[in-house]
Design a protein around this motif. Sequence first.
Motif, PDB file in Angstrom:
ATOM      1  N   SER A 550       0.803  -1.218   0.000  1.00 26.90           N
ATOM      2  CA  SER A 550       0.000   0.000   0.000  1.00 26.90           C
ATOM      3  C   SER A 550       0.839   1.274   0.000  1.00 26.90           C
ATOM      4  O   SER A 550       0.307   2.367  -0.218  1.00 26.90           O
ATOM      5  N   GLY A 551       2.153   1.122   0.235  1.00 30.60           N
ATOM      6  CA  GLY A 551       3.018   2.298   0.257  1.00 30.60           C
ATOM      7  C   GLY A 551       3.415   2.748  -1.141  1.00 30.60           C
ATOM      8  O   GLY A 551       2.923   2.254  -2.150  1.00 30.60           O
ATOM      9  N   THR A 552       4.321   3.702  -1.182  1.00 31.92           N
ATOM     10  CA  THR A 552       4.782   4.224  -2.472  1.00 31.92           C
ATOM     11  C   THR A 552       6.050   3.499  -2.918  1.00 31.92           C
ATOM     12  O   THR A 552       6.742   2.861  -2.123  1.00 31.92           O
ATOM     13  N   PHE A 553       6.316   3.586  -4.214  1.00 31.41           N
ATOM     14  CA  PHE A 553       7.548   3.032  -4.760  1.00 31.41           C
ATOM     15  C   PHE A 553       8.130   4.011  -5.771  1.00 31.41           C
ATOM     16  O   PHE A 553       7.434   4.896  -6.291  1.00 31.41           O
ATOM     17  N   LYS A 554       9.393   3.839  -6.035  1.00 29.98           N
ATOM     18  CA  LYS A 554      10.111   4.717  -6.966  1.00 29.98           C
ATOM     19  C   LYS A 554      10.266   3.997  -8.299  1.00 29.98           C
ATOM     20  O   LYS A 554      10.889   2.937  -8.356  1.00 29.98           O
ATOM     21  N   PRO A 555       9.699   4.539  -9.387  1.00 24.59           N
ATOM     22  CA  PRO A 555       9.871   3.905 -10.700  1.00 24.59           C
ATOM     23  C   PRO A 555      11.240   4.225 -11.285  1.00 24.59           C
ATOM     24  O   PRO A 555      11.786   5.309 -11.075  1.00 24.59           O
ATOM     25  N   LEU A 556      11.799   3.269 -11.985  1.00 24.42           N
ATOM     26  CA  LEU A 556      13.099   3.431 -12.643  1.00 24.42           C
ATOM     27  C   LEU A 556      12.941   2.913 -14.062  1.00 24.42           C
ATOM     28  O   LEU A 556      12.972   1.707 -14.293  1.00 24.42           O
ATOM     29  N   CYS A 557      12.752   3.809 -15.017  1.00 28.01           N
ATOM     30  CA  CYS A 557      12.571   3.345 -16.387  1.00 28.01           C
ATOM     31  C   CYS A 557      13.447   4.167 -17.323  1.00 28.01           C
ATOM     32  O   CYS A 557      13.557   5.385 -17.190  1.00 28.01           O
ATOM     33  N   GLY A 558      14.088   3.460 -18.245  1.00 23.96           N
ATOM     34  CA  GLY A 558      14.994   4.151 -19.143  1.00 23.96           C
ATOM     35  C   GLY A 558      15.386   3.289 -20.319  1.00 23.96           C
ATOM     36  O   GLY A 558      14.950   2.151 -20.473  1.00 23.96           O
ATOM     37  N   SER A 559      16.224   3.872 -21.156  1.00 26.93           N
ATOM     38  CA  SER A 559      16.708   3.208 -22.364  1.00 26.93           C
ATOM     39  C   SER A 559      18.207   3.399 -22.433  1.00 26.93           C
ATOM     40  O   SER A 559      18.849   3.842 -21.469  1.00 26.93           O
ATOM     41  N   GLY A 560      18.769   3.088 -23.598  1.00 29.85           N
ATOM     42  CA  GLY A 560      20.198   3.310 -23.791  1.00 29.85           C
ATOM     43  C   GLY A 560      20.590   4.764 -23.694  1.00 29.85           C
ATOM     44  O   GLY A 560      21.764   5.093 -23.506  1.00 29.85           O
ATOM     45  N   LYS A 561      19.607   5.648 -23.792  1.00 29.38           N
ATOM     46  CA  LYS A 561      19.880   7.084 -23.713  1.00 29.38           C
ATOM     47  C   LYS A 561      19.744   7.630 -22.302  1.00 29.38           C
ATOM     48  O   LYS A 561      19.942   8.826 -22.077  1.00 29.38           O
ATOM     49  N   GLY A 562      19.355   6.791 -21.335  1.00 34.77           N
ATOM     50  CA  GLY A 562      19.213   7.241 -19.957  1.00 34.77           C
ATOM     51  C   GLY A 562      17.775   7.165 -19.486  1.00 34.77           C
ATOM     52  O   GLY A 562      16.895   6.597 -20.149  1.00 34.77           O
ATOM     53  N   ALA A 563      17.515   7.786 -18.307  1.00 36.32           N
ATOM     54  CA  ALA A 563      16.175   7.769 -17.711  1.00 36.32           C
ATOM     55  C   ALA A 563      15.189   8.556 -18.567  1.00 36.32           C
ATOM     56  O   ALA A 563      15.551   9.566 -19.189  1.00 36.32           O
ATOM     57  N   LEU A 564      13.947   8.088 -18.601  1.00 32.74           N
ATOM     58  CA  LEU A 564      12.922   8.799 -19.356  1.00 32.74           C
ATOM     59  C   LEU A 564      12.603  10.125 -18.670  1.00 32.74           C
ATOM     60  O   LEU A 564      12.545  10.199 -17.437  1.00 32.74           O
ATOM     61  N   PRO A 565      12.396  11.185 -19.437  1.00 33.05           N
ATOM     62  CA  PRO A 565      12.108  12.503 -18.859  1.00 33.05           C
ATOM     63  C   PRO A 565      10.894  12.468 -17.941  1.00 33.05           C
ATOM     64  O   PRO A 565       9.865  11.874 -18.262  1.00 33.05           O
ATOM     65  N   GLY A 566      11.065  13.082 -16.763  1.00 37.40           N
ATOM     66  CA  GLY A 566       9.943  13.218 -15.841  1.00 37.40           C
ATOM     67  C   GLY A 566       9.654  12.015 -14.993  1.00 37.40           C
ATOM     68  O   GLY A 566       8.684  12.018 -14.229  1.00 37.40           O
ATOM     69  N   THR A 567      10.459  10.959 -15.075  1.00 38.75           N
ATOM     70  CA  THR A 567      10.176   9.749 -14.303  1.00 38.75           C
ATOM     71  C   THR A 567      11.197   9.495 -13.203  1.00 38.75           C
ATOM     72  O   THR A 567      10.952   8.649 -12.332  1.00 38.75           O
ATOM     73  N   ASP A 568      12.318  10.226 -13.217  1.00 40.40           N
ATOM     74  CA  ASP A 568      13.395   9.884 -12.291  1.00 40.40           C
ATOM     75  C   ASP A 568      13.160  10.365 -10.864  1.00 40.40           C
ATOM     76  O   ASP A 568      13.828   9.894  -9.945  1.00 40.40           O
ATOM     77  N   ASN A 569      12.205  11.273 -10.623  1.00 39.10           N
ATOM     78  CA  ASN A 569      11.950  11.769  -9.271  1.00 39.10           C
ATOM     79  C   ASN A 569      10.541  11.461  -8.782  1.00 39.10           C
ATOM     80  O   ASN A 569      10.054  12.061  -7.828  1.00 39.10           O
ATOM     81  N   LEU A 570       9.871  10.519  -9.421  1.00 37.18           N
ATOM     82  CA  LEU A 570       8.497  10.183  -9.037  1.00 37.18           C
ATOM     83  C   LEU A 570       8.469   9.225  -7.849  1.00 37.18           C
ATOM     84  O   LEU A 570       9.389   8.422  -7.649  1.00 37.18           O
ATOM     85  N   GLU A 571       7.409   9.336  -7.039  1.00 36.86           N
ATOM     86  CA  GLU A 571       7.049   8.300  -6.082  1.00 36.86           C
ATOM     87  C   GLU A 571       5.583   7.969  -6.342  1.00 36.86           C
ATOM     88  O   GLU A 571       4.723   8.857  -6.331  1.00 36.86           O
ATOM     89  N   VAL A 572       5.294   6.711  -6.598  1.00 36.72           N
ATOM     90  CA  VAL A 572       4.001   6.312  -7.144  1.00 36.72           C
ATOM     91  C   VAL A 572       3.341   5.291  -6.222  1.00 36.72           C
ATOM     92  O   VAL A 572       4.018   4.483  -5.579  1.00 36.72           O
ATOM     93  N   HIS A 573       1.993   5.323  -6.176  1.00 33.45           N
ATOM     94  CA  HIS A 573       1.230   4.315  -5.443  1.00 33.45           C
ATOM     95  C   HIS A 573       0.864   3.151  -6.375  1.00 33.45           C
ATOM     96  O   HIS A 573       0.876   3.281  -7.598  1.00 33.45           O
ATOM     97  N   TYR A 574       0.502   2.049  -5.760  1.00 34.17           N
ATOM     98  CA  TYR A 574       0.030   0.881  -6.490  1.00 34.17           C
ATOM     99  C   TYR A 574      -1.159   1.294  -7.361  1.00 34.17           C
ATOM    100  O   TYR A 574      -2.012   2.068  -6.924  1.00 34.17           O
ATOM    101  N   PRO A 575      -1.239   0.824  -8.606  1.00 33.41           N
ATOM    102  CA  PRO A 575      -2.354   1.250  -9.465  1.00 33.41           C
ATOM    103  C   PRO A 575      -3.702   0.774  -8.921  1.00 33.41           C
ATOM    104  O   PRO A 575      -3.810  -0.303  -8.337  1.00 33.41           O
ATOM    105  N   ARG A 576      -4.710   1.581  -9.130  1.00 29.45           N
ATOM    106  CA  ARG A 576      -6.052   1.217  -8.699  1.00 29.45           C
ATOM    107  C   ARG A 576      -6.655   0.235  -9.701  1.00 29.45           C
ATOM    108  O   ARG A 576      -6.706   0.514 -10.897  1.00 29.45           O
ATOM    109  N   ILE A 577      -7.086  -0.909  -9.200  1.00 33.98           N
ATOM    110  CA  ILE A 577      -7.668  -1.948 -10.059  1.00 33.98           C
ATOM    111  C   ILE A 577      -9.158  -2.026  -9.766  1.00 33.98           C
ATOM    112  O   ILE A 577      -9.583  -2.466  -8.701  1.00 33.98           O
TER     113      ILE A 577
END
Length: 667
Positions: A550-577
Amino acid sequence: MKTAVGPASLLLLILLVNDVVSVEWKHSAVLDNNFLVLWTPGERDVTFEIQVKTLGYVGLGFTKATESGRAGADMVIGWVDNNGQVHLQDRHVKDASRDPQMDSSQDYRLLLGYENKTHTVLRFSRRYDTCDPRDLKITNDTMQVVWQYHVEEPVSAAGILPDHGAVRGTRPLYLVQRDAQPKRNLRNPETEKPLKIWDILNKQVRLPMGQDTLLWCRVLKMPSIDRKHHVVKYEPVIQPGSHQYLHHMTLYECRGNQTQLEAASQTTGDVCNAPDKPAFQCNTIAATWSLGSEGFNYPPEAGYPLNPSNGPHYYMLETHYTNPQLDAFISDSSGLRLLYTEQVRVHDAGILSVGIDPNWRHIIPPGQHEVVSEGHCISDCTGQTIPNTGINMFAVIMHTHQLGRKVRLRQIRAGEELPPIAADVNYNPNYQEYRRLQRPIKVYPGDHLVAECTYSSETRGAITLGGLGTREETCLVSALYYPRIELSLCYSLPSLPTVLHSLGIQKLKQGSSPVMIEEPKKLAGLTLEERLLGYDWVTNFQSFQEVTRSGTFKPLCGSGKGALPGTDNLEVHYPRILRPYEEASAPCAKKPLRNKLSMLLSEDDDIGAPVDPDSDESNAVERGQLVRSKVSRSSDAGPAPGSSSGRTVSAAMFLAVATIIIGAAFR
């Protein structure tokens, strides 16, 4: 007046004969030096052929036990007796100390059987779900295949097996979702140019004395090619004697300073992430191999691109060695073999890795039957990179270390959870093979993916943390897909507040070394490490799981060019299903066959209903024996073991079928 056999009857004869003998084998496995199994999954059933170097009885079976042993195994036993009669019996094993006993329901269908001078060959089929409680359902999960054979055969149709001397074995296999060998172009073989080979090998890597884990990295330069090629297959190249020391090998694309990469490619490699070495940007996976894998064949519509004009020129082979026994003086030159061609395919393929970043925040409490961890690929990441037409996932490889027991790749779209892209409820960490999905799965922009791993930590007395070492844990699903996009790693990591909350910690003391707890007061003065090691996991495990989810997590998504813009400082909750996925279970419709012979020999507890001795069910075995006696047995001209081509029907089988058709035509 007698009438001639019409074209329709002859066609039926041909179709019946062809159905028995013509099988295109999609998969095969050598179970030991004397035992080969071939199989082809169908819509509702699977067809097997076993070719065993013995003139006695042979047996093949299935169990979901991951340990060695055959408790609860579902088996088929067969042999060819001295009169040329073929016997096939559906059996089961109650425990590892007893021979297979006869089932009350005979659910295997004999298709072909014979002996030659050296081998016994049996072909048979069965449904995935026979509705018999004594038969194991064949599913997409890891199946533990068991086998046995003997130089002697039973002395009678009752099938009492010889007391001693049977050869037995077991190994994990995927029976349904398994990589298949590519089909050859039989019409125009000259149009298929031979594949080029790129061997990416280590050079005499010496495992360090006194260490049980080594992560070794070697940079290599792409082969000299003047235009785009496609890798269509890759496979491991394992030095003899090194198999037990190899845990996984991953090939990464490298970007960055070309001069430094060129200099590194002239060396034999070094320990990964060495502090005195330059850090290369090698993030995108090009190929991966794990323990138990035999490699992978790309589907005919896609291949991994080698492109000298706009692709990477340098690659890094990361090899994870494990040496739990601390064996001394071990060196290795294993690696990967890439087979590529200039005949490019329609799509460029890529690999998307979804999972948990290997970090201490990934905590697995000790002494638990099931611990669930999840790594997220959030909708922001897929929304930025996946085109509106989507991507097609066609294969996956699942990866944990020694505690993994179940793995799923889940897919959530607009609040609805779809069926898992891939799932294994009987995962075996010592068998990490590619599984080709039965059909490509579409992933669209905005989809949320979850790599869910279930661990068993009952054998551990202390916590297990995430990391790259064998005694640490990981949760990773690598999915092969096309067309290729600019997204290669899509991980997550529990946020620090979530981890602290799950441990009952409110505040850490700033700047302390080691890290000290400041609040709550009852924990003040303890170090974070002391709290981790001394936590009452028996009492607090359920709350730990709930807080982590139920807590938050830090997403880490990127490619060979580095982290995707706008995603490196996010803290996200579990998606609502809003609409959870519920697996439908179809009820069994088949009534189990019961017969006199199997009821006499079986020790099934559920037998008790009276049986009509003249019914079709009670005569199933007797009628089956008559049919089997007409199946071919050849001592000289039988098909060669190992052949996957169609086999010639014996004269007895042909005449038996022909007699039925011609007899009907003359009535």
